[in-house]
Each structure stands twice: as structure tokens, then as C-alpha cells.
Design an enzyme around this catalytic site. Structure first.
Site, short mmCIF file in Angstrom:
data_model
loop_
_atom_site.label_atom_id
_atom_site.label_comp_id
_atom_site.label_asym_id
_atom_site.label_seq_id
_atom_site.Cartn_x
_atom_site.Cartn_y
_atom_site.Cartn_z
N HIS A 38 0.81 -1.22 0.00
CA HIS A 38 0.00 0.00 0.00
C HIS A 38 0.84 1.27 0.00
CE1 HIS A 38 -3.83 1.80 -0.03
NE2 HIS A 38 -4.47 0.93 0.74
N ASP B 67 -2.33 2.11 -4.59
CA ASP B 67 -3.61 2.40 -3.95
C ASP B 67 -4.65 1.37 -4.36
OD1 ASP B 67 -2.81 4.69 -2.59
OD2 ASP B 67 -3.15 5.98 -4.33
#
Length: 517
Positions: A490, A494
């Protein structure tokens, strides 16, 4: 100027190799990068190229010898160099710098002195500065040959058998079993060709025993006195398969049990092997050793979870079109290309298409910067009886469907038979892992560092599915459905990017229209 040929490091968890064949003999001319000898390790068999052009002046390790990484195995001289079989004098090593190249056991780990040759504790890795002596394989007064196993050590990263740096008589042991010793500290002294023990009292040599196997039964007294000679690799294999090495007859020097000996034993029918108690897994309350490969896998997974904030996204994909195409084309495809038509090349091709459109999933975060890889090196995780390995299909985006299928099948087969080259088991930029082969719905895989994403393949099964036609009418049909779970870092990816990637991947499979050749 002569060039030393050393045993190369064939992987970060491999610390020795067995020389299976010399392709040149002393006196032969050899060109730079020309194959010089063949080696075998617990993971790969490989041909090792010559580091320089010249004349092979000396072979220090014969065929069948198991040699530690960075040990000198041969010498290449200039065109006029005389051929010799005599050992060359060993230079005293300089203190290892903090960033020394890992060298599990070097033939230069000795210091020439007036009283003989000092044997020193070798550097076992760039972050390791001490080792514990677990066993002396020779006692003061014993004759020892050059490169013959002399003692065993243990560190926080590796256990290893250390060869003697020279031939002679072990005159003194300076560090007893159990002692933790700094790198380059003198642990023993080797004198000349006649016994000359030191004045230190010589302990009564106990009969050396094979390393205990958890859960192993006791055996006949006649076998108890037979010395078991083997390498750390052989002992690791024995522990992993619960084999008592005392029951094997070695074909190596002085009855040494070789890698081939134990693999031959494991491939034999169970009825011809050692007692059944050895074949059973450890019972409740017993302790089983963690294999070196499992320890490395565990270390890497912990590091990956610590470094990357993992996020996961699961998609359920209709594989009916692919399943029907595969059933229709599998026989002809195998006849044309010599490889079975599995689901994996379809999945790989769809992943490649999605990676080309969304290259952030094929990138790596290094030193705070996102590195976009120019090619897709596709890792295909392969489960082994003794662990897990990730062979790599390099430049996957340049391959046809048939070439992709051949490469995947070939790499998987050679991974299971331990015939991968080092560069075929490293350097992937995106990994596929098939957890569904064992029947699971899906798995939340851990990222293979330094990659940014990994795609776990779930089980394929027929299910009732609601289908809606162009006019909005619903029907129930039996479809071939499969779950896919994308794990991603992450920090760089995204949820939106991950979702777009999975939509592209899903569309490629559900609406497959590419030629398979």
C-alpha cells in the site's frame, strides 16, 4: 599471474557444492567464461565458467568433493605456467571488513607460523563475527589432509563443516567444543607430516556419533562404533526426512555419505529402507528440527510483512470460456508444442496484459524511490516437498502463449528436480502463486520482496451463477468459477490502481480472444 578458481555462491541459503565433473584437466587450455566444472547443490545443478583465460595449472578439489563456498578449487595460470598437483602456500588473511563477502569456509583461513599452520575461525557472512565450535572431527595427533573436514561450527545463520587449510598433523586444539570464537581467531595448529601432539592433555576420543534424529529408534551396538562421515547438506536432508545416517553406507572417500547416497536412499521403496519408525513424522511431545530452507522462508516472510503494509483484494472470475477452450484444444496443443495445456499460461498471459497497462504493479520501492522495471520477470511459485521456490520467466511480455506455456512447465519441472540455475530462481518483478491447487477458495499471499504485488490463484470449481442478458433477464447457469486474491504494497499501490489492474485481468480471462498457437 595465477587466478584462483573458487566455489561460487549459488544462492543466499546455499553454503557448499559438490563438484560432479571437471570439464578440463591440468595442462588444458581454457578460455574466459568457458565451462570449467560442474557442481551440484541442494537446489541447483550448474556448469561453472572459467574466471580467466589460461592453462589449468592445478585442480585442488577432485570430482565428488563437497566444498564450502569461496574455497579455492583450482588454479589457472598463464600459458607457460607449469602444471602441478602440489598444494600452494596459503597467505595469511587480512581482518575481515564489516562488509566482507560471505565466505563460509575459505582455504585461506590459515596463518603460516614457525610452529606450523594456524587454523583460524572463518568469516561466515558479512554480519557474522563469531561462531561456536560444535564438534572437532579430528583430535591432537591425528593426520589430516588438505580440505578434509576438520571441525564443525554453528552461527546464528548457518551451520557448517570447516575443511582443513593444509595437510599435516593436528598438533593442538586451542578452542574446545562449545567455545564461541571471534572471526580470524586461531582455533587449532597443524604441524608437519609426523605426529607431534602439543603438551596439552589429549582427551580420550569418544567414538563420534551421527547427529541425533528426533524420534529415531535405537539401533544395534555394531553400528554404534561406525563413524558417520557426511556434509552439513546431507545431515540437513537426513533431519528433514527423519533418516538415521548410521544406517547408510557411504560411497564417498573413507565411507563418506554423499548427497547422491541419501537421495538414492530416499528414492528407494520404503520396504527396503531403514526401520519404519524413522519414516514416521515426529509424535506428539517430540521436537522436529526446522530445516534451513524453512528458516530462510520464515525470515523472508517476517521481513516482508514488517517492510510492506499489505492490502488484499479478492475477485471472483468466470473461467468458463477458458475451461471450454482448454478442453477443446489440450490434445492438439500438446501434440504441437510438446507441453500440457494447463490453466497457468492463460493466467500468466492475462497478468502480463494487466501489468503492461498498469506498470506500478510491476515496480519496486527502493530507498524511497519507485523503480519501474522495463521488463516483466514473472515469478511462478512452486511448492516442493522441502519448501518453496519461485522460478522466474524472464521477459515474459515478449513470449508467445506457447512459449510461455513451455517456459512455465520447464521451470516447474526443473525446480522439483533441483536443476534450476541461480538466475532462474531470482529477480522476479511480479509473482503468481497457486494456493488453489490444494482445494482452497483463495489465499492472502505475502509479497515476495522487493516486488510490490503478488497474485494468489484460488481453486477452480463449478458453481451456480446468476447471469443477466442484454435485456435484463436473469437465469441460473453452471459456470467454472475461480477466486483470485491480489496482495499489494500500500506504500506504492492504492486500492484504485489495484482494482483497475484486477478489472483488466478479469476481462482478459472472461473475454479471452487471443490465439494460443
Amino acid at each position: 599471474m595465477p587466478t584462483d578458481v573458487i566455489m561460487p555462491q549459488m544462492g543466499e541459503s546455499i553454503f557448499e557444492g559438490t563438484i560432479t565433473k571437471w570439464l578440463k584437466q591440468p595442462g588444458d587450455r581454457v578460455e574466459k567464461d568457458e565451462p570449467l566444472f560442474e557442481i551440484s547443490t541442494d537446489k541447483v545443478d550448474a556448469e561453472i565458467p572459467s574466471p580467466a583465460a589460461g592453462i589449468l595449472a592445478e585442480i585442488k578439489s577432485p570430482e565428488g568433493a563437497t566444498v564450502q563456498v569461496n574455497t579455492v578449487v583450482a588454479v589457472i595460470g598463464e600459458k607457460t605456467t607449469a602444471v602441478t598437483s602440489a598444494p600452494r602456500p596459503q597467505a595469511a588473511p587480512l581482518p575481515a571488513p564489516p562488509k566482507a563477502v560471505p565466505s563460509p569456509a575459505q582455504s585461506t583461513s590459515a596463518q603460516q607460523t614457525a610452529g606450523g599452520i594456524n587454523v583460524v575461525m572463518p568469516q561466515m557472512g558479512e554480519s557474522i563475527f563469531e561462531g561456536t565450535i560444535t564438534k572437532w572431527l579430528k583430535q591432537p595427533g591425528d593426520r589430516v589432509e588438505k580440505d578434509e573436514p576438520l571441525f564443525e561450527i554453528s552461527t546464528d545463520k548457518v551451520d557448517a563443516e570447516i575443511p582443513s587449510p593444509a595437510a599435516g598433523v593436528l598438533t593442538e586444539i586451542k578452542a574446545p567444543e562449545g567455545a564461541t570464537v571471534q572471526v580470524n581467531a586461531v582455533v587449532a595448529v597443524i604441524g608437519g607430516g609426523s605426529p607431534a601432539p602439543s603438551s596439552a592433555p589429549k582427551s580420550e576420543p569418544a567414538v563420534p556419533q551421527a547427529e541425533p534424529v528426533p524420534g529415531a529408534a535405537s539401533f544395534a551396538q555394531a553400528e554404534a562404533g561406525r563413524r558417520v562421515r557426511s556434509s552439513p547438506l546431507v545431515r540437513r536432508i537426513a533431519k528433514e526426512h527423519n533418516v538415521d545416517l548410521a544406517q547408510l553406507r557411504g560411497t564417498g572417500s573413507e565411507g563418506r555419505i554423499t548427497r547422491d547416497d541419501i537421495l538414492r536412499h530416499l528414492s528407494a521403496p520404503r520396504s527396503t529402507r531403514t526401520p519404519a519408525a524413522l519414516q514416521a513424522p515426529p509424535h506428539e511431545g517430540q521436537v522436529a528440527p526446522l530445516s534451513r530452507m524453512r528458516a530462510i522462508i520464515g525470515q523472508r516472510m517476517v521481513e516482508s510483512v514488517r517492510v510492506s503494509p499489505h492490502a488484499h483484494m479478492v475477485y471472483r472470475i468466470d473461467m468458463t470460456r477458458i475451461a471450454r477452450l482448454r478442453d477443446r484444444e489440450r490434445t492438439g496443443f500438446e501434440q504441437r508444442h510438446g507441453v500440457k495445456l494447463t490453466y497457468m499460461p492463460f493466467i500468466a498471459a492475462a497478468a502480463i496484459r494487466a501489468l503492461q497497462k498498469y506498470p506500478i504493479l510491476n515496480a519496486s520501492l527502493v530507498d524511497g524511490q519507485v523503480h519501474y522495471h522495463p521488463s516483466i520477470h514473472l515469478g511462478i511459485a512452486v511448492a516442493l516437498d522441502w519448501g518453496l521456490i519461485v522460478p522466474v520467466v524472464r521477459d515474459a511480455e515478449r513470449r508467445s502463449f506457447a512459449d510461455l506455456a513451455r517456459a512455465i512447465g520447464d521451470l516447474a519441472q526443473r525446480a522439483r528436480s533441483k536443476k534450476l540455475n541461480l538466475d532462474e530462481a531470482s529477480g522476479s518483478t511480479f509473482t503468481l502463486t497457486n494456493s488453489g491447487v490444494f482445494g482452497g477458495e483463495f489465499g492472502t499471499a505475502i509479497i515476495n520482496q522487493p516486488e510490490s504485488a503478488i497474485l494468489a490463484i484460488g481453486g477452480l470449481r463449478k458453481e451456480p451463477v446468476v447471469l443477466t442478458d442484454a435485456e435484463g433477464n436473469d437465469t441460473i447457469a453452471i459456470r467454472s468459477m475461480q477466486y483470485y486474491c491480489l496482495g499489494f504494497d500500500h506504500r506504492t499501490i492504492d486500492g484504485a490502481d489495484a482494482g483497475k489492474f484486477m478489472l483488466e485481468f478479469t476481462g482478459a480471462l472472461e473475454n479471452w480472444n487471443a490465439e494460443i498457437g
